[in-house]
Scaffold this active site. Sequence first.
Site, PDB file in Angstrom:
ATOM      1  N   LYS A   1      66.782  71.838  62.231  1.00 50.33           N
ATOM      2  CA  LYS A   1      66.939  71.129  63.653  1.00 50.33           C
ATOM      3  C   LYS A   1      66.746  71.943  64.760  1.00 50.33           C
ATOM      4  CE  LYS A   1      71.097  69.856  65.336  1.00 50.33           C
ATOM      5  NZ  LYS A   1      71.132  70.542  66.820  1.00 50.33           N
ATOM      6  N   ASN A   2      67.500  73.223  64.707  1.00 49.54           N
ATOM      7  CA  ASN A   2      67.347  73.771  66.019  1.00 49.54           C
ATOM      8  C   ASN A   2      66.164  74.918  66.193  1.00 49.54           C
ATOM      9  OD1 ASN A   2      69.708  72.495  66.611  1.00 49.54           O
ATOM     10  ND2 ASN A   2      71.136  74.328  65.838  1.00 49.54           N
TER      11      ASN A   2
ATOM     12  N   CYS B   1      76.001  67.780  71.761  1.00 50.81           N
ATOM     13  CA  CYS B   1      77.245  67.481  71.479  1.00 50.81           C
ATOM     14  C   CYS B   1      78.433  67.770  72.520  1.00 50.81           C
ATOM     15  CB  CYS B   1      77.746  68.167  70.021  1.00 50.81           C
ATOM     16  SG  CYS B   1      76.789  67.282  68.672  1.00 50.81           S
TER      17      CYS B   1
ATOM     18  N   ARG C   1      79.153  73.767  78.096  1.00 51.76           N
ATOM     19  CA  ARG C   1      77.792  74.096  77.864  1.00 51.76           C
ATOM     20  C   ARG C   1      76.778  74.133  79.074  1.00 51.76           C
ATOM     21  NH1 ARG C   1      75.680  71.212  72.499  1.00 51.76           N
ATOM     22  NH2 ARG C   1      74.957  73.049  72.228  1.00 51.76           N
TER      23      ARG C   1
ATOM     24  N   ASP D   1      78.609  76.503  63.792  1.00 49.48           N
ATOM     25  CA  ASP D   1      78.308  75.248  63.333  1.00 49.48           C
ATOM     26  C   ASP D   1      79.023  74.977  62.096  1.00 49.48           C
ATOM     27  OD1 ASP D   1      76.798  74.592  65.592  1.00 49.48           O
ATOM     28  OD2 ASP D   1      75.295  75.509  64.729  1.00 49.48           O
TER      29      ASP D   1
ATOM     30  N   ILE E   1      82.881  80.538  69.816  1.00 53.29           N
ATOM     31  CA  ILE E   1      81.568  80.573  70.653  1.00 53.29           C
ATOM     32  C   ILE E   1      81.821  79.220  71.729  1.00 53.29           C
ATOM     33  CG2 ILE E   1      79.085  79.742  70.467  1.00 53.29           C
ATOM     34  CD1 ILE E   1      80.150  82.486  69.329  1.00 53.29           C
TER      35      ILE E   1
ATOM     36  N   ARG F   1      71.383  62.688  63.666  1.00 52.13           N
ATOM     37  CA  ARG F   1      70.884  63.532  64.571  1.00 52.13           C
ATOM     38  C   ARG F   1      70.314  64.828  63.949  1.00 52.13           C
ATOM     39  NH1 ARG F   1      74.546  65.205  69.027  1.00 52.13           N
ATOM     40  NH2 ARG F   1      72.650  66.638  69.092  1.00 52.13           N
TER      41      ARG F   1
HETATM   42  N1  EPU Z   1      76.519  79.441  77.680  1.00 53.17           N
HETATM   43  C1  EPU Z   1      76.680  79.639  78.752  1.00 53.17           C
HETATM   44  N2  EPU Z   1      75.640  79.697  79.741  1.00 53.17           N
HETATM   45  C2  EPU Z   1      74.457  79.104  79.207  1.00 53.17           C
HETATM   46  C3  EPU Z   1      74.197  79.146  77.978  1.00 53.17           C
HETATM   47  C4  EPU Z   1      75.389  79.413  76.922  1.00 53.17           C
HETATM   48  O1  EPU Z   1      77.842  79.886  79.461  1.00 53.17           O
HETATM   49  O2  EPU Z   1      73.295  79.467  80.252  1.00 53.17           O
HETATM   50  C5  EPU Z   1      77.434  79.585  76.532  1.00 53.17           C
HETATM   51  C6  EPU Z   1      77.801  78.447  75.931  1.00 53.17           C
HETATM   52  O3  EPU Z   1      78.655  77.290  76.755  1.00 53.17           O
HETATM   53  C7  EPU Z   1      78.483  78.815  74.703  1.00 53.17           C
HETATM   54  C8  EPU Z   1      77.881  79.970  74.389  1.00 53.17           C
HETATM   55  O4  EPU Z   1      77.283  80.666  75.629  1.00 53.17           O
HETATM   56  O5  EPU Z   1      79.770  78.952  74.963  1.00 53.17           O
HETATM   57  C9  EPU Z   1      76.709  80.061  73.370  1.00 53.17           C
HETATM   58  O6  EPU Z   1      75.762  79.051  73.675  1.00 53.17           O
HETATM   59  P1  EPU Z   1      74.209  79.085  73.077  1.00 53.17           P
HETATM   60  O7  EPU Z   1      73.500  78.916  74.195  1.00 53.17           O
HETATM   61  O8  EPU Z   1      74.106  80.267  72.127  1.00 53.17           O
HETATM   62  O9  EPU Z   1      74.388  77.735  72.367  1.00 53.17           O
HETATM   63  P2  EPU Z   1      73.169  76.540  72.516  1.00 53.17           P
HETATM   64  O10 EPU Z   1      71.875  77.274  72.732  1.00 53.17           O
HETATM   65  O11 EPU Z   1      73.813  75.680  73.414  1.00 53.17           O
HETATM   66  C10 EPU Z   1      72.522  76.503  70.062  1.00 53.17           C
HETATM   67  C11 EPU Z   1      72.594  75.376  68.847  1.00 53.17           C
HETATM   68  C12 EPU Z   1      73.944  74.894  68.774  1.00 53.17           C
HETATM   69  C13 EPU Z   1      74.679  76.317  68.055  1.00 53.17           C
HETATM   70  C14 EPU Z   1      74.514  77.292  69.056  1.00 53.17           C
HETATM   71  C15 EPU Z   1      75.151  78.421  68.616  1.00 53.17           C
HETATM   72  C16 EPU Z   1      70.552  74.261  69.576  1.00 53.17           C
HETATM   73  C17 EPU Z   1      70.100  72.963  70.147  1.00 53.17           C
HETATM   74  N3  EPU Z   1      71.749  74.173  69.479  1.00 53.17           N
HETATM   75  O12 EPU Z   1      73.344  75.912  71.102  1.00 53.17           O
HETATM   76  O13 EPU Z   1      73.879  74.035  67.447  1.00 53.17           O
HETATM   77  O14 EPU Z   1      75.812  75.808  67.464  1.00 53.17           O
HETATM   78  O15 EPU Z   1      73.189  77.515  69.445  1.00 53.17           O
HETATM   79  O16 EPU Z   1      74.514  78.970  67.441  1.00 53.17           O
HETATM   80  O17 EPU Z   1      69.780  75.161  69.179  1.00 53.17           O
HETATM   81  C18 EPU Z   1      74.584  72.105  66.267  1.00 53.17           C
HETATM   82  O18 EPU Z   1      73.352  72.261  65.791  1.00 53.17           O
HETATM   83  O19 EPU Z   1      75.285  71.365  65.918  1.00 53.17           O
HETATM   84  C19 EPU Z   1      74.880  72.946  67.474  1.00 53.17           C
HETATM   85  C20 EPU Z   1      75.735  72.780  68.207  1.00 53.17           C
END
Ligand code: EPU
Length: 417
Positions: free
Chosen positions: A24-25, A117, A122, A306, A328, A398
């Site tokens: 998915k990601n 989610c 986030r 996850d 995280i 999803r």
């Molecule tokens: N964060 C910030 N500011 C930002 C971006 C992130 O503070 O601009 C914080 C987030 O709030 C969090 C941490 O940094 O506390 C890590 O966030 P990250 O950006 O790495 O996660 P993401 O890109 O929002 C993706 C996956 C998630 C997965 C995480 C960690 C996608 C669409 N989502 O989220 O997947 O848990 O990386 O590996 O790629 C899922 O598949 O169920 C899922 C939640």
Amino acid sequence: MDLHIYKSNKNKNISGTVKVSGAKNSAVAIIPACLLTDEQVILENIPDITDVRNLIKIITDMGHFISFENNILSFKRNSKAKYHFKDSINKLRGSYYLIGSYLGYRKKIFFHQCGGCNIGSRPINYHQNGFKLLNVKIKETKKGTLYQAKKLLGNLIKLDFPSVGATINIMLASVLAKGNTIIENAAIEPEVTDVANFLIKMGAYITGVGTNRLVISGTNKLHGTRYRIISDRIEAATYLALGCINDNQPVTITNIDPTLLTSFIDTLKAIGHIVTINNNSITALKGKTLSPVAIKTAIYPGFSTDLGPIITPLLTQIEGTSTLTETIFERRFNHIGDLNKMGADITISENTIIINGNTPLTGSKVTCQDLRGGASLLIAAIIAKNHTIIRNADIIKRGYEKPIAKLKNLNIVASIN
Ligand code: EPU
């Protein structure tokens, strides 16, 4: 929608083989990345899940051309398409990759709040700080945010945290920028590497792939390509967990690179489960003597955030006290109340859950609040000895392709209605 896991599973042989779908990601980033070329792109192994369907709708509503059948997606950009995104954006988190892709492609995008989610606040400040360093002006309005650059200029970008989303989004915006972009403290999750490999196949210049320092040398044009995305390590782990429920009832997953799951497999083995690895498949079997564990989630290659909800139901079945510390996201314990309702003995202490194990689980009416929390309830329902109804089960779709059919491959009777 309600997902039913039936009592008739009680005496069933929960074993068999499941083919893992595409990640998915990776898909939600690589599909928007196709906007970076005016030539046709063919993607293979794209999972047929709601997040992908919603993303396709957003992009085709803009005017671009996508066909999607049998996990193969064909993408052709339409130069007359709009840059103004309105509807459906908030249905998935990954829609924010349209910002980086559109910046690379048109240097302009008007974007609303993205979804995803409810597992924490986030924010996307790391993405935005990176875009600003690439010479993008960001203007917040009541209706959304306008991102615009006269010219994208490469720069040195040091991320405060190795964010998956920010690393990918900055990469997407910088491949067509002028000059070099260096992303320091970049995320090294396999999906980031997958996006980088895809961009390289389209003609982008990226070095340091798989490390926390990515160097992107901007180019003028990318070309079309055919690319197979990696398989979904979280879906893989979800089905693997089912092999650890009953004695002598192993589950095998195929179409998966086992190295993507090293920390999960190591944790199953530390508990005492038996995991056998082959080239492209993994088999899990419940061990004879099981011990509790202390898990702390981490960035890759550590134990993925996850996978915390996925392993929790298994920990409820082990004699002794296990702990899971989430590092995280802030709200990754939405499902714990429902697991307790089913008979688990779990307490939450700040960012740690304490699981007092060896508790029988009983079917109940529970509610899915986020994707991986929903998968957690699903595994608990399969462990439980009677009928469970999981409300809001659409959330599971999803991120999980054809869950009912895949469960059927393991002799598990379930239905969604
Ligand atoms: N964060 C910030 N500011 C930002 C971006 C992130 O503070 O601009 C914080 C987030 O709030 C969090 C941490 O940094 O506390 C890590 O966030 P990250 O950006 O790495 O996660 P993401 O890109 O929002 C993706 C996956 C998630 C997965 C995480 C960690 C996608 C669409 N989502 O989220 O997947 O848990 O990386 O590996 O790629 C899922 O598949 O169920 C899922 C939640």
